[in-house]
Design a protein around this motif. Structure first.
Motif, PDB file in Angstrom:
ATOM      1  N   HIS A 496       0.836  -1.199   0.000  1.00 27.60           N
ATOM      2  CA  HIS A 496       0.000   0.000   0.000  1.00 27.60           C
ATOM      3  C   HIS A 496       0.872   1.251   0.000  1.00 27.60           C
ATOM      4  O   HIS A 496       1.895   1.297   0.685  1.00 27.60           O
ATOM      5  CB  HIS A 496      -0.893   0.024   1.245  1.00 27.60           C
ATOM      6  CG  HIS A 496      -1.750  -1.194   1.391  1.00 27.60           C
ATOM      7  ND1 HIS A 496      -2.800  -1.475   0.555  1.00 27.60           N
ATOM      8  CD2 HIS A 496      -1.710  -2.223   2.283  1.00 27.60           C
ATOM      9  CE1 HIS A 496      -3.367  -2.613   0.929  1.00 27.60           C
ATOM     10  NE2 HIS A 496      -2.720  -3.094   1.968  1.00 27.60           N
ATOM     11  N   PRO A 497       0.476   2.279  -0.718  1.00 25.63           N
ATOM     12  CA  PRO A 497       1.295   3.503  -0.763  1.00 25.63           C
ATOM     13  C   PRO A 497       1.178   4.365   0.496  1.00 25.63           C
ATOM     14  O   PRO A 497       1.769   5.427   0.570  1.00 25.63           O
ATOM     15  CB  PRO A 497       0.744   4.263  -1.969  1.00 25.63           C
ATOM     16  CG  PRO A 497      -0.377   3.466  -2.521  1.00 25.63           C
ATOM     17  CD  PRO A 497      -0.681   2.334  -1.617  1.00 25.63           C
ATOM     18  N   PHE A 498       0.373   3.935   1.449  1.00 30.98           N
ATOM     19  CA  PHE A 498       0.149   4.713   2.679  1.00 30.98           C
ATOM     20  C   PHE A 498      -0.313   3.730   3.742  1.00 30.98           C
ATOM     21  O   PHE A 498      -0.413   2.532   3.491  1.00 30.98           O
ATOM     22  CB  PHE A 498      -0.907   5.794   2.441  1.00 30.98           C
ATOM     23  CG  PHE A 498      -1.926   5.413   1.391  1.00 30.98           C
ATOM     24  CD1 PHE A 498      -2.815   4.387   1.631  1.00 30.98           C
ATOM     25  CD2 PHE A 498      -1.959   6.046   0.161  1.00 30.98           C
ATOM     26  CE1 PHE A 498      -3.733   4.009   0.661  1.00 30.98           C
ATOM     27  CE2 PHE A 498      -2.876   5.662  -0.816  1.00 30.98           C
ATOM     28  CZ  PHE A 498      -3.766   4.655  -0.563  1.00 30.98           C
ATOM     29  N   ALA A 499      -0.636   4.255   4.919  1.00 34.20           N
ATOM     30  CA  ALA A 499      -0.973   3.372   6.030  1.00 34.20           C
ATOM     31  C   ALA A 499      -2.374   2.771   5.880  1.00 34.20           C
ATOM     32  O   ALA A 499      -3.297   3.420   5.393  1.00 34.20           O
ATOM     33  CB  ALA A 499      -0.897   4.147   7.342  1.00 34.20           C
ATOM     34  N   THR A 500      -2.504   1.533   6.288  1.00 36.17           N
ATOM     35  CA  THR A 500      -3.816   0.903   6.383  1.00 36.17           C
ATOM     36  C   THR A 500      -3.932   0.300   7.775  1.00 36.17           C
ATOM     37  O   THR A 500      -2.936   0.184   8.488  1.00 36.17           O
ATOM     38  CB  THR A 500      -4.004  -0.210   5.339  1.00 36.17           C
ATOM     39  OG1 THR A 500      -3.021  -1.215   5.577  1.00 36.17           O
ATOM     40  CG2 THR A 500      -3.858   0.325   3.923  1.00 36.17           C
ATOM     41  N   GLY A 501      -5.130  -0.078   8.143  1.00 35.25           N
ATOM     42  CA  GLY A 501      -5.300  -0.652   9.479  1.00 35.25           C
ATOM     43  C   GLY A 501      -6.701  -1.182   9.660  1.00 35.25           C
ATOM     44  O   GLY A 501      -7.487  -1.230   8.715  1.00 35.25           O
ATOM     45  N   PRO A 502      -7.006  -1.579  10.891  1.00 36.57           N
ATOM     46  CA  PRO A 502      -8.340  -2.139  11.129  1.00 36.57           C
ATOM     47  C   PRO A 502      -9.438  -1.093  10.982  1.00 36.57           C
ATOM     48  O   PRO A 502      -9.294   0.030  11.437  1.00 36.57           O
ATOM     49  CB  PRO A 502      -8.262  -2.640  12.572  1.00 36.57           C
ATOM     50  CG  PRO A 502      -7.087  -1.985  13.186  1.00 36.57           C
ATOM     51  CD  PRO A 502      -6.163  -1.581  12.091  1.00 36.57           C
ATOM     52  N   TRP A 503     -10.489  -1.473  10.293  1.00 37.90           N
ATOM     53  CA  TRP A 503     -11.661  -0.606  10.109  1.00 37.90           C
ATOM     54  C   TRP A 503     -12.848  -1.464  10.476  1.00 37.90           C
ATOM     55  O   TRP A 503     -13.011  -2.543   9.924  1.00 37.90           O
ATOM     56  CB  TRP A 503     -11.726  -0.158   8.646  1.00 37.90           C
ATOM     57  CG  TRP A 503     -12.705   0.907   8.268  1.00 37.90           C
ATOM     58  CD1 TRP A 503     -12.426   2.221   8.058  1.00 37.90           C
ATOM     59  CD2 TRP A 503     -14.118   0.751   7.981  1.00 37.90           C
ATOM     60  NE1 TRP A 503     -13.567   2.894   7.683  1.00 37.90           N
ATOM     61  CE2 TRP A 503     -14.614   2.026   7.637  1.00 37.90           C
ATOM     62  CE3 TRP A 503     -15.000  -0.327   8.006  1.00 37.90           C
ATOM     63  CZ2 TRP A 503     -15.950   2.253   7.306  1.00 37.90           C
ATOM     64  CZ3 TRP A 503     -16.331  -0.111   7.687  1.00 37.90           C
ATOM     65  CH2 TRP A 503     -16.799   1.166   7.338  1.00 37.90           C
ATOM     66  N   ARG A 504     -13.650  -1.010  11.388  1.00 47.71           N
ATOM     67  CA  ARG A 504     -14.843  -1.709  11.887  1.00 47.71           C
ATOM     68  C   ARG A 504     -15.101  -3.060  11.206  1.00 47.71           C
ATOM     69  O   ARG A 504     -15.533  -3.111  10.063  1.00 47.71           O
ATOM     70  CB  ARG A 504     -16.054  -0.793  11.726  1.00 47.71           C
ATOM     71  CG  ARG A 504     -17.180  -1.106  12.698  1.00 47.71           C
ATOM     72  CD  ARG A 504     -18.244  -0.035  12.672  1.00 47.71           C
ATOM     73  NE  ARG A 504     -19.113  -0.166  13.841  1.00 47.71           N
ATOM     74  CZ  ARG A 504     -20.079   0.681  14.163  1.00 47.71           C
ATOM     75  NH1 ARG A 504     -20.313   1.719  13.410  1.00 47.71           N
ATOM     76  NH2 ARG A 504     -20.816   0.503  15.236  1.00 47.71           N
ATOM     77  N   ALA A 505     -14.858  -4.143  11.925  1.00 48.01           N
ATOM     78  CA  ALA A 505     -14.922  -5.516  11.409  1.00 48.01           C
ATOM     79  C   ALA A 505     -13.910  -5.732  10.280  1.00 48.01           C
ATOM     80  O   ALA A 505     -14.267  -6.051   9.152  1.00 48.01           O
ATOM     81  CB  ALA A 505     -16.316  -5.893  10.946  1.00 48.01           C
ATOM     82  N   PRO A 506     -12.614  -5.572  10.584  1.00 40.66           N
ATOM     83  CA  PRO A 506     -11.575  -5.620   9.551  1.00 40.66           C
ATOM     84  C   PRO A 506     -11.644  -6.896   8.718  1.00 40.66           C
ATOM     85  O   PRO A 506     -11.759  -7.984   9.255  1.00 40.66           O
ATOM     86  CB  PRO A 506     -10.271  -5.589  10.348  1.00 40.66           C
ATOM     87  CG  PRO A 506     -10.615  -5.246  11.752  1.00 40.66           C
ATOM     88  CD  PRO A 506     -12.078  -5.380  11.936  1.00 40.66           C
ATOM     89  N   GLY A 507     -11.539  -6.718   7.402  1.00 39.96           N
ATOM     90  CA  GLY A 507     -11.548  -7.864   6.499  1.00 39.96           C
ATOM     91  C   GLY A 507     -12.931  -8.361   6.181  1.00 39.96           C
ATOM     92  O   GLY A 507     -13.228  -8.752   5.046  1.00 39.96           O
ATOM     93  N   ASN A 508     -13.798  -8.319   7.159  1.00 44.13           N
ATOM     94  CA  ASN A 508     -15.078  -9.003   6.999  1.00 44.13           C
ATOM     95  C   ASN A 508     -16.014  -8.299   6.008  1.00 44.13           C
ATOM     96  O   ASN A 508     -16.793  -8.957   5.317  1.00 44.13           O
ATOM     97  CB  ASN A 508     -15.753  -9.160   8.359  1.00 44.13           C
ATOM     98  CG  ASN A 508     -16.608 -10.415   8.437  1.00 44.13           C
ATOM     99  OD1 ASN A 508     -17.108 -10.885   7.416  1.00 44.13           O
ATOM    100  ND2 ASN A 508     -16.779 -10.951   9.621  1.00 44.13           N
ATOM    101  N   ASN A 509     -15.926  -6.987   5.919  1.00 40.43           N
ATOM    102  CA  ASN A 509     -16.782  -6.288   4.957  1.00 40.43           C
ATOM    103  C   ASN A 509     -16.443  -6.715   3.536  1.00 40.43           C
ATOM    104  O   ASN A 509     -17.331  -6.975   2.719  1.00 40.43           O
ATOM    105  CB  ASN A 509     -16.615  -4.771   5.110  1.00 40.43           C
ATOM    106  CG  ASN A 509     -17.122  -4.290   6.451  1.00 40.43           C
ATOM    107  OD1 ASN A 509     -18.293  -4.431   6.761  1.00 40.43           O
ATOM    108  ND2 ASN A 509     -16.237  -3.734   7.257  1.00 40.43           N
ATOM    109  N   THR A 510     -15.153  -6.797   3.257  1.00 39.55           N
ATOM    110  CA  THR A 510     -14.695  -7.215   1.935  1.00 39.55           C
ATOM    111  C   THR A 510     -15.089  -8.670   1.668  1.00 39.55           C
ATOM    112  O   THR A 510     -15.644  -8.995   0.610  1.00 39.55           O
ATOM    113  CB  THR A 510     -13.160  -7.080   1.854  1.00 39.55           C
ATOM    114  OG1 THR A 510     -12.803  -5.731   2.135  1.00 39.55           O
ATOM    115  CG2 THR A 510     -12.649  -7.494   0.495  1.00 39.55           C
TER     116      THR A 510
END
Lengths: 715, 159
Positions: A496-510
């Protein structure tokens, strides 16, 4: 940086915590009473949720409960309240176990001086992991109080009952003693070491009934203080110079014009270039007077090329689950469905930006910060400033939304550095542009699914690969013999060209968007109603139950897609909770605009501590989830972020609001599961399926913007 | 030389000598300590900073300091009279029309501005008037109901 996560982890393991609490030190500021210390690490029934031993600080307990000499019950925990309602639900658990009124419980949360260490507030863990411990501690304290009452009243414990903090003789209720009378002059400290019996749901007086949140009055009157509302004498507002893009190095800097402004304090220390002033508007002005040139950075990857870039960058693979043989599955399938699903970067975008106010009190640094991780922040500040952790205090404060984005502590470290350098109180409050720039986005991701079925609609193959989203929610729940689920570069940050991290229910939305879209495509190809198709391929009883419940509430009548009604269905599991959603949408065939008319959610989350709080979380998740489903997408070219404010990053608004109905499926004999995240996971899938049902357009990429919908309608 | 700016703030006459403040938001928060008014975007787009000026809801983050001279300004702190909550504040509590609470001041004041103009708004009128106030926690449905409840309680008499 491919291995950065692992490297960071290794460093964390090696770091010996500098903090050396003495238990007596920690407890001496408390008055008398009964104190129960407890630790998540010691409970086998919480296996997998405890703090890893290498990260466990001294002492090895991470919360405590006090029944004070005034009879009030206080819980001291490093968890934080950010709008999700745990300040209320945790108090309910204590009130029930101790048989005191809810008004008699005080929650002291997230203050690093008053509360023992906690890992942070995320992962829908507060109720399911911390809650059972708290209840056990409450039960333990109650048992001690009953023993004391037994001596005081000269009656056997089994003759005694408790109501509102008063222990009384069941045969002669006028013979009684209060908790306050029992604890007066006492100081009993006990470590919770075994699991005492907690109340059965049938014995609850407080839990399981709706309770409104405790902090509303302060919030509707403007009295609630957030970290930007702390105003200290002589305080300076700091504005920090930012690069135009991630990875851009500074070539030249001229601060002379800014420094000429009266009252400006200029700080230039390594990478930290900041202007400070007692007036925030003048600080803004001064920042705009700084002339700085930065090297340009590559404009790749961008919103279009990121997906190919990610797939090509993936190296590490974890098998999440597998069974049978996918080649065999392919052979026995009458029909193969092979599709790819894409998901862009999404911001947390809390209305309160990252903010911190810091001040020196002698050698100590005192901080008010919008953070989900007060103890993580304390360590970060202590390490950066090279001071002992005891010299840093992060205080309890209201937090204006987190959603997973308020764990990194850049703004806190900046405020702490600046207060130390200037010797004055300093506030760092990010602008919206800074907030979008430094947010740890939900990662862009790709999911590839190859599935197979028989002509009669029996799933015979499930071959699933998720790139970069993470494994959470990738596990399927179909009754299929030949299957494989693989997670590639889960949590990797390098690509990733910048920071990523957990976002409400990480992974599961995708993952849920991909799986639920795909299963709908299969149902359509089989000519079977999507609910019926799922029910005939799912054996998991909890999932079947939420599916049937939501269908009943929604009034679902079988029809094979595309029915033209605009009805959609999706289901999934997160944080041990099961959810199923049904939605009705209207799609404007000319503009591609989607109006979500109605969303019904059935959720089975085990024991529901506060049905009111849980319902609010479901409603909040459904509303927030409309954003990532329909509009939210960070616009970027390499490290340059073009999304800068809400005028170019559309989050849900009043006019989007659907009619929302929530059914909390009764499962109160099961342990409590997660509540703050699960109901958001279905929003991509349920709307995608409803759009297809409405107009026959199948969307393979989030967000489902009007342009993409019009494109998909053309086929 | 700067001239003092006089205006009415929550029913009290006040004045201050501007010292580089550009917006009403900054003045309210730093000169008068009224931190119930929040910021979210500083471009007038999210509504967190909404206050009432002469009966109109405005975005204080883009209201120039000079423009408040002689005006009547109401903030969230001025909505509670003699310790009695405004019906909107009560309705927000009763409907639990908030989670983190950060947008709440702006929501209540924008709704107050609506009811001043239109004491009996329809659901659609509420939605249209509130459209520019953002809530990330997702309380919109409850806020709409709270505004409807407050409107009914005030029976057309907005104070």
């Amino acid at each position: 940086m491919k291995k950065e996560n692992k490297t960071v982890q290794k460093n964390a393991d090696e770091v010996k915590s500098t903090i050396q609490f003495d238990r007596r030190d920690f407890l001496k500021h408390l008055g008398g009473g009964i104190i129960i210390l407890f630790s998540a690490a010691e409970f086998p029934f919480l296996h997998g949720m405890a703090i890893p031993s290498e990260q466990r600080p001294q002492p090895d307990w991470n919360a405590y409960l006090l029944v004070g000499e005034d009879g009030r019950v206080s819980c001291f925990t490093g968890k934080i309240e950010m709008g999700q309602g745990v300040i209320t639900s945790l108090a309910m658990e204590l009130a029930d176990e101790l048989d005191v009124s809810l008004n008699n419980v005080d929650m002291v949360m997230g203050d690093t001086d008053l509360c023992p260490w906690d890992a942070g507030t995320w992962g829908s863990l507060t109720t399911r992991a911390f809650g059972p411990l708290l209840r056990a501690a409450g039960a333990e304290a109650r048992a001690i109080l009953l023993e004391m009452a037994s001596i005081s009243l000269k009656l056997p414990v089994d003759r005694l009952a408790v109501k509102d903090g008063v222990v009384y003789d069941m045969k002669k209720p006028s013979k009684k003693v209060t908790y306050a009378e029992l604890t007066r002059g006492e100081k009993i400290v006990k470590t919770l070491s075994e699991k005492p019996p907690v109340k059965k749901p049938s014995e609850f007086n407080v839990m399981g009934k709706p309770v409104y949140k405790h902090d509303s009055l302060e919030k509707v009157t403007g009295k609630a203080k957030y970290s930007g509302d702390i105003q200290l004498p002589g305080m300076l507002y700091a504005k920090v110079l930012r690069p135009p893009a991630h990875g851009a190095k500074m070539k030249s800097l001229d601060t002379s014009r800014a420094e000429r402004i009266e009252g400006v304090v200029m700080i230039k220390e390594d990478d930290l270039i900041a202007v400070l002033h007692e007036n925030p508007d003048i600080a803004d002005d001064a920042l705009s007077q700084i002339r700085a040139e930065f090297e340009s950075v590559p404009a790749e990857p961008n919103n279009e090329t990121i997906f190919e870039h990610l797939v090509n960058s993936a190296t590490d693979s974890d098998i999440v689950s597998q069974g049978g043989d996918v080649e065999e599955g392919r052979k026995i399938s009458d029909l193969i469905v092979e599709k790819e699903y894409l998901d862009g970067y999404v911001a947390h975008a809390p209305i309160e930006t990252h903010t911190a106010t810091a001040t020196m009190e002698g050698e100590r640094i005192v901080i008010w910060a919008s953070t989900q991780s007060p103890f993580g922040i304390r360590r970060e500040v202590a390490e950066t400033l090279n001071v002992p952790e005891q010299n840093v205090q992060v205080k309890q404060i209201f937090i204006g939304g987190g959603f997973g984005g308020k764990s990194p502590g850049r703004q806190v470290v900046e405020a702490a550095r600046l207060t130390k350098l200037t010797g004055k109180p300093v506030q760092v409050a990010w602008t919206r542009r800074e907030e979008f720039f430094y947010d740890t986005y939900r990662p862009a991701a790709v999911v590839k699914i190859t599935s197979g079925m028989t002509n009669s609609g029996k799933v015979t193959l499930w071959d699933y690969k998720v790139y970069f989203a993470g494994a959470r929610g990738s596990q399927h729940f179909f009754d299929v013999a030949n299957h494989k689920t693989e997670s590639l570069d889960s949590g990797s940050v390098e690509a990733h060209p910048f920071a990523t991290g957990p976002w409400r229910a990480p992974g599961n939305n995708t993952n849920t968007f991909a799986r639920e879209s795909h299963i709908d495509i299969m149902a359509f190809k089989a000519g079977i109603d999507p609910l019926e198709f799922r029910l005939s391929n799912i054996k998991d009883e909890r999932m079947v139950r939420v599916l049937k419940t939501v269908a009943d509430k929604f009034g679902w009548t079988p029809s094979k897609a595309q029915s033209g009604r605009g009805y959609g269905l999706a289901c999934g599991s997160d944080a041990d909770t099961y959810v199923a959603h049904m939605a009705e949408v209207k799609v404007d065939k000319n503009t591609g605009h989607v109006q979500v008319i109605r969303v019904v959610c059935a959720q089975e989350m085990g024991l529901v501590v506060n049905p009111q709080g849980a319902t609010l979380q479901v409603e909040g998740c459904i509303t927030m989830g409309l954003g990532y489903a329909l509009a939210e997408d960070i616009s970027f070219e390499g490290g340059r972020i073009m999304t800068r404010n809400f005028d170019t990053y559309e989050i849900p608004k009043f006019s989007w609001t659907p009619e929302i109905e929530v059914v909390l499926v009764d499962a109160h004999d099961s342990p409590p599961h997660g509540g703050g995240e699960p109901p958001i996971i279905c929003m991509g899938g349920v709307i995608a399926n409803a759009i297809f049902d409405a107009v026959g357009a199948r969307l393979y990429q989030l967000p489902m913007t009007p342009e993409r919908i019009l494109q998909a309608m053309k086929g | 030389m700067n001239e003092p700016i006089k205006f009415e703030l929550n029913d009290n006459p006040v004045e201050f000598l501007p010292d580089g403040e550009k917006t009403l938001l900054t003045v309210l928060r730093t000169r008068f300590g009224l931190t119930g008014t929040k910021w979210g975007c500083r471009i007038g787009f999210c509504g967190a900073c909404t206050v009432i000026i002469d009966g109109e809801p405005v975005r204080s983050c883009i209201t120039p300091v000079e423009d408040i001279s002689g005006k009547k300004v109401i903030t969230i702190e001025g909505l509670t009279k003699d310790g009695v909550l405004h019906p909107l504040q009560n309705a927000f509590i009763r409907h639990e029309a908030l989670q983190c609470g950060y947008c709440t001041s702006g929501m209540i004041l924008n709704a107050y501005g609506l009811l001043l103009k239109n004491p009996e708004p329809t659901r659609q009128e509420i939605i249209e008037f509130m459209e520019g106030n953002l809530c990330r926690c997702g309380s919109y449905g409850r806020i709409i109901k709270a505004i409807q409840t407050a409107a009914i309680e005030m029976k057309g008499g907005v104070r």
